[in-house]
Design a protein around this motif. Sequence first.
Motif, PDB file in Angstrom:
ATOM      1  N   ALA A 131       0.833  -1.207   0.000  1.00 25.11           N
ATOM      2  CA  ALA A 131       0.000   0.000   0.000  1.00 25.11           C
ATOM      3  C   ALA A 131       0.869   1.258   0.000  1.00 25.11           C
ATOM      4  CB  ALA A 131      -0.912  -0.012   1.221  1.00 25.11           C
ATOM      5  N   GLN A 134       2.386   1.804  -3.508  1.00 21.16           N
ATOM      6  CA  GLN A 134       1.425   2.175  -4.551  1.00 21.16           C
ATOM      7  C   GLN A 134       0.888   3.596  -4.406  1.00 21.16           C
ATOM      8  OE1 GLN A 134      -1.564  -0.902  -4.373  1.00 21.16           O
ATOM      9  NE2 GLN A 134      -0.115  -2.518  -4.967  1.00 21.16           N
ATOM     10  N   ASN A 135       0.821   4.088  -3.178  1.00 22.29           N
ATOM     11  CA  ASN A 135       0.241   5.419  -2.945  1.00 22.29           C
ATOM     12  C   ASN A 135       1.332   6.477  -2.961  1.00 22.29           C
ATOM     13  OD1 ASN A 135      -1.196   7.666  -2.206  1.00 22.29           O
ATOM     14  ND2 ASN A 135      -1.975   6.830  -0.289  1.00 22.29           N
ATOM     15  N   ARG A 136       1.294   7.347  -3.944  1.00 23.27           N
ATOM     16  CA  ARG A 136       2.316   8.381  -4.096  1.00 23.27           C
ATOM     17  C   ARG A 136       2.356   9.327  -2.900  1.00 23.27           C
ATOM     18  NH1 ARG A 136       4.597   9.677  -8.952  1.00 23.27           N
ATOM     19  NH2 ARG A 136       5.640  11.686  -9.186  1.00 23.27           N
ATOM     20  N   ARG A 137       1.227   9.502  -2.260  1.00 27.32           N
ATOM     21  CA  ARG A 137       1.155  10.377  -1.077  1.00 27.32           C
ATOM     22  C   ARG A 137       1.217   9.563   0.215  1.00 27.32           C
ATOM     23  NH1 ARG A 137      -4.152  13.523  -1.327  1.00 27.32           N
ATOM     24  NH2 ARG A 137      -3.273  14.498   0.537  1.00 27.32           N
ATOM     25  N   GLY A 138       1.581   8.309   0.099  1.00 28.08           N
ATOM     26  CA  GLY A 138       1.629   7.447   1.275  1.00 28.08           C
ATOM     27  C   GLY A 138       2.810   7.762   2.182  1.00 28.08           C
ATOM     28  N   VAL A 176      -0.791  10.263   3.726  1.00 26.16           N
ATOM     29  CA  VAL A 176      -1.705   9.241   4.217  1.00 26.16           C
ATOM     30  C   VAL A 176      -0.868   8.095   4.794  1.00 26.16           C
ATOM     31  CG1 VAL A 176      -3.546   7.622   3.649  1.00 26.16           C
ATOM     32  CG2 VAL A 176      -3.433   9.854   2.494  1.00 26.16           C
ATOM     33  N   GLU A 178       0.118   4.701   5.381  1.00 24.19           N
ATOM     34  CA  GLU A 178      -0.184   3.404   4.775  1.00 24.19           C
ATOM     35  C   GLU A 178       0.460   2.239   5.517  1.00 24.19           C
ATOM     36  OE1 GLU A 178      -2.316   2.953   2.639  1.00 24.19           O
ATOM     37  OE2 GLU A 178      -2.534   4.715   1.360  1.00 24.19           O
ATOM     38  N   HIS A 196       7.313   9.366  -0.200  1.00 22.41           N
ATOM     39  CA  HIS A 196       7.823   9.143  -1.549  1.00 22.41           C
ATOM     40  C   HIS A 196       8.714  10.310  -1.989  1.00 22.41           C
ATOM     41  CE1 HIS A 196       5.212   5.741  -3.187  1.00 22.41           C
ATOM     42  NE2 HIS A 196       4.918   5.843  -1.901  1.00 22.41           N
ATOM     43  N   TYR A 199       6.988  12.422  -4.714  1.00 19.57           N
ATOM     44  CA  TYR A 199       5.994  13.378  -4.210  1.00 19.57           C
ATOM     45  C   TYR A 199       6.680  14.647  -3.723  1.00 19.57           C
ATOM     46  CZ  TYR A 199       2.137  15.169  -1.330  1.00 19.57           C
ATOM     47  OH  TYR A 199       1.165  15.963  -0.762  1.00 19.57           O
TER      48      TYR A 199
END
Length: 325
Positions: A131, A134-138, A176, A178, A196, A199
């Motif tokens: 997770a 995969q989440n650029r803002r994670g 966020v 994750e 990231h 990001y």
Amino acid sequence: MTVALASLSLIWANLSRSRLRFALTAFAIFIAFFLFGILQSFERGLNAGADLAAADRLIISNRINFTQPLPIAYVNRIAAIEGVRQVSHQSWMGSYYQEPRNFIFGFAIDPQSYLQIYADDIALPPEQAAAFIQNRRGALVGEDVAKQYGWQIGDLIPISSNIWQRADGSNVWDLVIEGIYRAGRANIAANTLYLHYDYLNEARTTARDFTGTISFTTLDPAQNDAIAQAIDSRFQNSAYATETRTEEAFNRSFVEQLGNIGLIVLSVSGAAMFTILIITGNTMALSIRERTGEIGVMKVLGFDARMVFALILAESLALASSGGF
């Protein structure tokens, strides 16, 4: 046995002759030992990162200073060098939560490669790792930080930076959570936040396409020196010359920025031990002067000089041991 018991009784009688002096001297010795223990713990804590460094992991920084950046393009060029297994990179965020006093160790990383290189240090469930990737803002946070601020997986948190500014004028990155990781090994703190690199890089106004340091692992730790020389030779004539060191050497150099901690601890510890010697010696000298007549009587009764000296020495050791214990 009778002589030994009599000697112990005599030692205790002399120590307890002035109970207030005995208590104050023991307390002073306790403070000296306590200071020694605190300083040794402080030094051990600072050097923990170096002591636990992986043998096959090296760090590349700018030759001028590790605070200076390196081009992100170096990552692919280093990956192509023979003997290099995995490569990743990290950029210092200078991050804090809500207020500058809520400082957080924060790094912008390439999630997939970084988690591979530091798999032994970051214990994370596979679904949380996926997770985060995969989440650029994670964001990935250590359990120590999560407990401190009451964060849970799925929380949206605003992380500010005292280094980087966004194109819109703000210095806040909304992340966020994750994943919440645990320390993979003993004596490693889970107190870092990761986000990231892409990001951070796409939104900041300066130093785009630059990173802080580059980490990589080698196929054979015995080849570390040769690989490090090959990397530094490749970039020695560029505008961003490199310095490649083992993770242990890099972490120690980071601590040395604070000064020669080992020398400071040794000096203060030595002063503490010298203080113990002076305190005990002064107390015993005062006690012996008070008992000059008694020592004379002991000699008349048959105590030779060696026995008297042994009793005084045992009394000194008992006094120092009581404070040390």
